[in-house]
Design a protein around this motif. Sequence first.
Motif, PDB file in Angstrom:
ATOM      1  N   ARG A 259       1.118 -13.346  -1.532  1.00  8.25           N
ATOM      2  CA  ARG A 259       2.573 -13.157  -1.540  1.00  8.25           C
ATOM      3  C   ARG A 259       3.018 -12.533  -2.855  1.00  8.25           C
ATOM      4  NH1 ARG A 259       3.299 -18.266   0.909  1.00  8.25           N
ATOM      5  NH2 ARG A 259       3.931 -19.142  -1.092  1.00  8.25           N
ATOM      6  N   SER A 260       2.416 -13.005  -3.936  1.00  6.25           N
ATOM      7  CA  SER A 260       2.753 -12.453  -5.257  1.00  6.25           C
ATOM      8  C   SER A 260       2.379 -10.979  -5.344  1.00  6.25           C
ATOM      9  CB  SER A 260       2.017 -13.245  -6.343  1.00  6.25           C
ATOM     10  OG  SER A 260       2.188 -12.650  -7.606  1.00  6.25           O
ATOM     11  N   ARG A 261       1.189 -10.635  -4.829  1.00  2.00           N
ATOM     12  CA  ARG A 261       0.762  -9.234  -4.831  1.00  2.00           C
ATOM     13  C   ARG A 261       1.704  -8.385  -3.971  1.00  2.00           C
ATOM     14  NH1 ARG A 261      -4.628  -7.909  -6.079  1.00  2.00           N
ATOM     15  NH2 ARG A 261      -5.246  -9.083  -7.906  1.00  2.00           N
ATOM     16  N   PHE A 262       2.042  -8.899  -2.787  1.00  6.63           N
ATOM     17  CA  PHE A 262       2.935  -8.173  -1.884  1.00  6.63           C
ATOM     18  C   PHE A 262       4.289  -7.938  -2.542  1.00  6.63           C
ATOM     19  CE2 PHE A 262       6.295  -8.123   1.298  1.00  6.63           C
ATOM     20  CZ  PHE A 262       5.849  -7.162   2.179  1.00  6.63           C
ATOM     21  N   ASN A 263       4.869  -9.007  -3.122  1.00  4.67           N
ATOM     22  CA  ASN A 263       6.195  -8.895  -3.737  1.00  4.67           C
ATOM     23  C   ASN A 263       6.186  -7.940  -4.926  1.00  4.67           C
ATOM     24  OD1 ASN A 263       7.281 -10.738  -1.932  1.00  4.67           O
ATOM     25  ND2 ASN A 263       6.869 -12.500  -3.247  1.00  4.67           N
ATOM     26  N   LYS A 264       5.102  -7.954  -5.686  1.00  6.80           N
ATOM     27  CA  LYS A 264       5.015  -7.080  -6.855  1.00  6.80           C
ATOM     28  C   LYS A 264       5.031  -5.610  -6.444  1.00  6.80           C
ATOM     29  CE  LYS A 264       2.085  -6.034 -10.849  1.00  6.80           C
ATOM     30  NZ  LYS A 264       0.802  -6.375 -11.561  1.00  6.80           N
ATOM     31  N   VAL A 265       4.207  -5.256  -5.434  1.00  4.98           N
ATOM     32  CA  VAL A 265       4.151  -3.862  -4.973  1.00  4.98           C
ATOM     33  C   VAL A 265       5.473  -3.481  -4.307  1.00  4.98           C
ATOM     34  CG1 VAL A 265       2.956  -2.220  -3.474  1.00  4.98           C
ATOM     35  CG2 VAL A 265       1.657  -3.989  -4.666  1.00  4.98           C
ATOM     36  N   GLN A 266       6.045  -4.398  -3.516  1.00  8.69           N
ATOM     37  CA  GLN A 266       7.318  -4.116  -2.841  1.00  8.69           C
ATOM     38  C   GLN A 266       8.423  -3.835  -3.849  1.00  8.69           C
ATOM     39  OE1 GLN A 266       9.382  -7.330  -0.787  1.00  8.69           O
ATOM     40  NE2 GLN A 266       9.555  -6.044   1.048  1.00  8.69           N
ATOM     41  N   GLU A 267       8.485  -4.647  -4.901  1.00  9.74           N
ATOM     42  CA  GLU A 267       9.505  -4.438  -5.940  1.00  9.74           C
ATOM     43  C   GLU A 267       9.286  -3.116  -6.668  1.00  9.74           C
ATOM     44  OE1 GLU A 267      12.299  -6.111  -6.875  1.00  9.74           O
ATOM     45  OE2 GLU A 267      11.952  -7.146  -4.979  1.00  9.74           O
ATOM     46  N   GLN A 268       8.016  -2.796  -6.923  1.00 15.08           N
ATOM     47  CA  GLN A 268       7.703  -1.529  -7.598  1.00 15.08           C
ATOM     48  C   GLN A 268       8.174  -0.336  -6.766  1.00 15.08           C
ATOM     49  OE1 GLN A 268       3.478  -0.968  -8.223  1.00 15.08           O
ATOM     50  NE2 GLN A 268       3.720   1.251  -8.275  1.00 15.08           N
ATOM     51  N   LEU A 269       7.884  -0.378  -5.467  1.00 11.30           N
ATOM     52  CA  LEU A 269       8.298   0.716  -4.588  1.00 11.30           C
ATOM     53  C   LEU A 269       9.815   0.815  -4.512  1.00 11.30           C
ATOM     54  CD1 LEU A 269       5.755   0.264  -1.635  1.00 11.30           C
ATOM     55  CD2 LEU A 269       5.665   1.923  -3.495  1.00 11.30           C
ATOM     56  N   PHE A 270      10.480  -0.351  -4.430  1.00 14.07           N
ATOM     57  CA  PHE A 270      11.940  -0.331  -4.338  1.00 14.07           C
ATOM     58  C   PHE A 270      12.562   0.195  -5.630  1.00 14.07           C
ATOM     59  CE2 PHE A 270      15.996  -2.425  -5.271  1.00 14.07           C
ATOM     60  CZ  PHE A 270      16.756  -1.939  -4.211  1.00 14.07           C
ATOM     61  N   ASP A 271      12.047  -0.231  -6.786  1.00 14.98           N
ATOM     62  CA  ASP A 271      12.611   0.219  -8.067  1.00 14.98           C
ATOM     63  C   ASP A 271      12.523   1.735  -8.200  1.00 14.98           C
ATOM     64  OD1 ASP A 271      13.246  -2.353  -8.767  1.00 14.98           O
ATOM     65  OD2 ASP A 271      11.461  -2.663 -10.014  1.00 14.98           O
ATOM     66  N   GLN A 272      11.396   2.308  -7.774  1.00  9.45           N
ATOM     67  CA  GLN A 272      11.245   3.765  -7.841  1.00  9.45           C
ATOM     68  C   GLN A 272      12.266   4.461  -6.942  1.00  9.45           C
ATOM     69  OE1 GLN A 272       7.150   4.150  -6.698  1.00  9.45           O
ATOM     70  NE2 GLN A 272       6.370   3.912  -8.777  1.00  9.45           N
ATOM     71  N   LYS A 273      12.452   3.910  -5.746  1.00 10.65           N
ATOM     72  CA  LYS A 273      13.415   4.495  -4.813  1.00 10.65           C
ATOM     73  C   LYS A 273      14.836   4.308  -5.317  1.00 10.65           C
ATOM     74  CE  LYS A 273      14.535   4.660   0.106  1.00 10.65           C
ATOM     75  NZ  LYS A 273      14.239   4.107   1.457  1.00 10.65           N
ATOM     76  N   ALA A 274      15.134   3.119  -5.874  1.00 10.53           N
ATOM     77  CA  ALA A 274      16.491   2.833  -6.375  1.00 10.53           C
ATOM     78  C   ALA A 274      16.860   3.776  -7.516  1.00 10.53           C
ATOM     79  CB  ALA A 274      16.589   1.379  -6.822  1.00 10.53           C
ATOM     80  N   THR A 275      15.880   4.132  -8.343  1.00  5.55           N
ATOM     81  CA  THR A 275      16.148   5.065  -9.451  1.00  5.55           C
ATOM     82  C   THR A 275      16.613   6.415  -8.911  1.00  5.55           C
ATOM     83  OG1 THR A 275      14.463   3.982 -10.813  1.00  5.55           O
ATOM     84  CG2 THR A 275      15.124   6.210 -11.452  1.00  5.55           C
ATOM     85  N   LEU A 276      15.946   6.890  -7.868  1.00  8.62           N
ATOM     86  CA  LEU A 276      16.353   8.154  -7.262  1.00  8.62           C
ATOM     87  C   LEU A 276      17.715   8.034  -6.585  1.00  8.62           C
ATOM     88  CD1 LEU A 276      13.177   9.753  -5.640  1.00  8.62           C
ATOM     89  CD2 LEU A 276      14.385  10.441  -7.688  1.00  8.62           C
TER      90      LEU A 276
END
Length: 743
Positions: free
Chosen positions: A383-400
Amino acid sequence: MKTELAHEELVGIADSLLQEGRTVSFTMAGYSMYPTLKPGDVGLVKKCAPEDLYTGDIIVFRTAQKLVAHRLVKIVEKKNTHFYIAKGDNNRHTDTPFREEALIGKVESFTRNGKKRRLDSLTVILQGLFSGYLPGLVLPVNRFRIRLGLLFIHYSTSFHTLRHNLRLVSTHSRKMIFINTLLALLQGIIPLGMIYCIKLLIDFLSKTTQSEGVNRQLLLLLALTAFLFMGNALLNGIKSYFSEKLNHSVSRWIYELLHSKHETLELSHYENPEEQNKMHRAIQQAGFRPVKLINESISVAKSLVAVLVMLGMFSMIRWYLILPLVLVVIPGVLVRLKTSARFYKLKQEQSAPEREMYYFNRVLTGFPFAKEMRLFGFAPFFRSRFNKVQEQLFDQKATLLRSELKLDFIAQISSAVMIFLMLGFVAYLKLHGEISLGIVVLFFFLFQRGFTVINDLFRSLTLMLEDNSYLDDFVSFVEMKDSGKDKKRRQIPLLERGIAVEQVSFRYETSHREALDNVSLTIPAGKTVAFVGGNGSGKTTMIKLLCGFYQPQSGRILYDDTDLSGQSPESVCHQVTAVFQDFALYNISAAENIGLGRLAFDFNPDKVTEAAQLAGVSDVLEHLPKGYNTMLGNLFEGGEELSIGQWQKMAIARAFYRDSPVLFMDEPSSALDVESEALILQKLKQLSRQKTVVIVSHRLSTVQWADIIYHFEEGRIVEAGSHAELMAMQGRYWQFVNKEFSE
């Protein structure tokens, strides 16, 4: 840009590093790519395949004793050979075309004054445009011409690929596309007809007095307006129905392309992470991009017709008022063009972490992992691994998204100013008596409708380009050239003398070691041969090559006199059958599970029963609720789960049902108990009198009766002979038996 080579060996080393997937730095010299690249810039170069290159990319290639970094103009294919044509931005002529062997890689980014910059960033493009300004802000004509030329090349290439992609995805849906286009055109024209009818009504009523009453002209206008309203409402329902039919037709064809491609795809693609990223993007886009692209193209046709009709209607007011209406929309279009390209680039970069996230989700939700997850309690870890990657992907998209929001805000302010000026101008014309009240109403309706139509037109065009970019991943996947396509597909003749493996070496794409190293062996027709050895010694790899799944890097494999290198995998598979150690579990009926082994022929229930008996699984299947018609597995309602040993028997039964003259069995009894193994071995010995059999096993009882045993170590054959001969030698096989084999 050119850089002198001190030693030819340096280029070879750089090329080797790039082949391994590493990035190599090159210092630039010269002014042929000025101002995009300047002397002293350090370009970061990455290896890439032809399908990863796009017109306008800056590529590095070898010519004579120099390395050159120029912009790619086009790729030409002649006689199955790719020729690359490049040109420096400040050069008058293109470079001499070169072959793929001379291509070093593509410049991904560069470092200038210690700051890293991407070649597709807006800053670099603007610097390229304005760094050449002379005092008084005069742009040199040559550089301006180059930029315009590059823009033309970029968009002409985009529209060329768009036309190609549209033709591919619409192949089986031409009739539905025609019907939907016709309905869409009516949807674009009827609302404008309603607006014009309202204008006529207002003009008529403003000139008609109460004493004149109702006349035929008024009734006709009212009836026509009501008819258009009713037609527009009915048209929406009809369009929805045919739109669903179009979506179904396109989706069916796209999944046919996707599934057919996977059917013939070389197995090496499944073992290469970079290729898996491409497949991941292709599968993701297949579900909706083709349908979306076709619908957007229909929307463009609808908007174009509506714009033409509006031009005629605007001519009643002031024809030139449509120009500011176009200008109102353009800022938003430019924002979408910029952000869509950035989102596409981000999607490519996110392929690997996205697949990683999906894997973690499968571990957390899939049944195969459920028992160990509960036993070891590692759910929080994943769950920790999943949440970490999910947050990373979202942060990149949110920046754009934040960047897009800022640009969109500026675009909307400019649009609002233009709208204010247009409305003020029309009000001025009415106050001075130059237009009628009906014309004013017509303008306001037209303006509202025109803003929507023109916005939809440009929006659909930009979305088409955006969808086309994403669809390129799918199209490049389904059009990927398989080495088996150019090979013979006729069935290999029945084996008479045997199989010969001559000095075969093989290495997996993602590995740095040889899985097989100069292996030679013979498998006589009608004999049973066993491969033994430790894990990773090359036994299973040899089976894969014998099945035609892979081609050796050197050496050859002969079925009698037929070289497998000239045959397609399908041709080889007609001759053989196999049971693999990682056998598959199919959630279909028991009879269908076994019948999968011989789908090319009519289903034979008697042979299915016979195969189940040979594999020792008939008693289990006969006692299921619906016998051989019982659904197996627990994925669907009414399914019956089997033990792993029973599933392996089903895989063996499938191989027996196929009844091929060559049988490969890779760990055929790994999940079986001793009694079941003895029963199957007894049946196998009976069958092997008419078949050529190759067995891979760690069990002595499975291999000791083989006619020839080949002992593998580290990808090589160290000993060969019968069990009795090898034991008498007391060599490597003897040591291996005493240490590893268990009855």
